[in-house]
Design an enzyme around this catalytic site. Structure first.
Site, PDB file in Angstrom:
ATOM      1  CG  HIS A 157     -34.082 -17.270 -30.857  1.00 56.44           C
ATOM      2  ND1 HIS A 157     -34.173 -16.652 -29.138  1.00 56.44           N
ATOM      3  CD2 HIS A 157     -34.524 -16.969 -31.524  1.00 56.44           C
ATOM      4  CE1 HIS A 157     -34.432 -16.100 -29.218  1.00 56.44           C
ATOM      5  NE2 HIS A 157     -34.692 -15.370 -30.349  1.00 56.44           N
ATOM      6  CB  SER A 284     -16.066 -43.889 -34.386  1.00 60.62           C
ATOM      7  OG  SER A 284     -16.123 -44.889 -33.109  1.00 60.62           O
ATOM      8  CE  LYS A 290     -20.790 -40.601 -34.914  1.00 66.19           C
ATOM      9  NZ  LYS A 290     -20.308 -40.914 -33.395  1.00 66.19           N
ATOM     10  CD  GLU A 297     -16.034 -32.703 -32.589  1.00 65.76           C
ATOM     11  OE1 GLU A 297     -16.494 -33.183 -32.103  1.00 65.76           O
ATOM     12  OE2 GLU A 297     -15.792 -33.313 -33.507  1.00 65.76           O
TER      13      GLU A 297
END
Ligand code: ARG
Length: 465
Positions: A157, A284, A290, A297
């Site tokens: 979970h 970024s 970043k 992804e």
């Protein structure tokens, strides 16, 4: 001379301009060229054997096809959209150069030809993908072995559950990939059947030697016995083998998507278990700090289209009457996209994992959370003869007490523990020795010290990692 192959006799003219561009497949099926040529040479070899072609004609055809192959490989061959597909482009050009080319299509239809090409192409593709899967397994095993001591919290979970070796977590994916590998082998077995000789739908009146063609193209079983499709109608309209491949590939994509999700979480500042090498992250355009895990992804994102391709194929097939219908031309882009996408994902994931560092200190800090051993505490009571349900209740009360008093489970004294149960002995705090806790896990498949070492050794050996 135009459309000499496709529209002989019966047609007075070519199709309307936008029909040709609507129905062509050469823009994507050109990549079957190598397999189309292999299939044609095997077919011609058989035609010579049964007396349809002379030795000289076979030689001219083979030579002509090989030349065309060389030109395609060198990027010099001119594909013509008005010749529709790879099969007609190659045959028309062969016939333009070699008169005997006009005999090549004897007892053959594009219906069994395209089924053959797809099977040949997919057989090679499966072998290549299996190779990439092995490399990803290797990268995971190597990363696990290089950090064999590292322990992290295991999650259910997405809540901290119990401690596991980092390697154990990675080996979970190695197991998934192993099933993927064998699924591909299984799929290959059904791909590896020769449909040539099925003609358009009903075979041929000519005495073809289907066994010979199958043998020439390697459609054989383990004993070298040729494997032939057994029903011509099924053979020209069957695309089950593509569905099976796309399903196996979709499952690989789903496994990689899950691995991506773990990697993305681990690489976040909140977890900070790993650092992905710069080459596999991006910055970024606005936020200078970043380091985005784009490869992971995109791998997660690309699984969507691979799943979509599988659903497209199933949908494509579900309403087709027997036998070949032009709808089937729509199978190729879905197949090619799945094959290309999944192979790229597997390859990039392997490279990324091979270029990932593990923040051992951060992992150790996370794994030292004594709550991870609450279940061990219950097991301790079970060893002292308390029924598990009761032990679970007692430890639950201890946890609640710790939460209320802002104490860690290993900060209570033995005396405090004994207030919850007199089964707690002087040795109770030893439960929280993390190393010992992992040594205690001795079951097959558990993240125990010995078992994980054994699994790592087994995989290292079998993968040559
Ligand atoms: N381009 C076609 C395909 O991919 C080849 C088979 C065409 N057969 C036919 N009867 N028109 O399906």
């Amino acid at each position: 001379m135009k459309r000499v192959v496709s529209r002989s006799g019966r047609f007075s003219g070519g199709p309307a301009a936008d029909v040709a561009s609507f129905s062509e497949s050469i823009s994507f099926d050109w990549r079957l060229w190598e397999h189309d040529i292999r299939g044609s040479i095997a077919h011609a070899t058989m035609l010579q054997k049964i007396g349809v072609l002379s030795g000289g004609e076979l030689h001219a055809i083979q030579d002509g096809l090989e030349h065309i192959g060389d030109e395609i490989e060198a990027g010099k061959f001119k594909w013509k959209a008005d010749l529709e597909d790879v099969h007609m482009n190659i045959e028309a050009e062969l016939t333009r150069r070699v008169p005997a080319g006009a005999k090549l299509h004897t007892a053959r239809s594009r219906n069994d030809q395209v089924a053959l090409d797809m099977r040949l192409w997919l057989r090679d593709e499966i072998a290549a993908l299996q190779g990439e899967v092995r490399e990803l397994q290797q990268a995971l095993v190597e990363l696990g072995a290089a950090h064999a001591e590292v322990i992290i919290p295991g999650y259910t979970h997405l809540q901290r559950a119990q401690p596991v070796y980092f390697a154990h977590h990675l080996l979970a994916y190695v197991e998934m990939l192993e099933r993927d590998f064998t699924r591909l082998a299984d799929c290959r077995d059904r791909v590896n059947v020769c449909p040539l000789g099925s003609g358009a739908i009903a075979g041929s009146t000519l005495p073809l030697d289907r066994e010979l063609v199958a043998k020439l193209l390697g459609f054989v079983d383990a004993k070298g016995k040729p494997r032939l499709t057994q029903n011509s109608m099924d053979a020209v309209s069957d695309r089950d083998f593509l569905v099976e491949f796309c399903a196996a590939a979709a499952l690989i994509a789903v496994h990689l998507s899950r691995l991506s999700e773990d990697v993305i979480l681990w690489a976040s500042a909140e977890f900070n278990f790993i650092k992905i090498a710069d080459a596999y992250t991006t910055g970024s355009s606005l936020m200078p700090q970043k380091r985005n895990p784009d490869v992971a992804e995109l791998t997660r994102g690309k699984s969507a289209r691979v799943i979509g391709n599988l659903v497209s194929l199933l949908t494509l097939l579900k309403g087709l009457p027997m036998t070949y219908n032009r709808d089937l031309q729509e199978d190729k882009e879905r197949l090619f996209d799945t094959a290309d996408t999944v192979r790229a994902c597997v390859r990039l994931m392997a490279a990324m994992m091979a270029n990932t560092e593990v923040n051992a200190d951060i992992c150790a800090a996370a794994a030292s959370d004594p709550q991870l051993l609450a279940t061990d505490l219950a097991d301790y009571l079970v060893q002292k003869d308390m029924p598990f349900r009761q032990a679970h209740h007692v430890v639950g009360a201890v946890v609640a007490h710790c939460e209320k008093t802002s104490k860690a489970l290993n900060e209570l004294t033995v005396a405090e523990y004994r207030k919850f149960s007199d089964r707690f002995g002087d040795d109770i705090l030893e439960v929280f020795d993390l190393k010992k806790a992992l040594q205690r896990r001795q079951l097959t498949g558990a993240p125990g010290t010995k078992e994980v070492a054994k699994q790592l050794a087994k995989w290292t050996q079998s993968l040559g990692a």
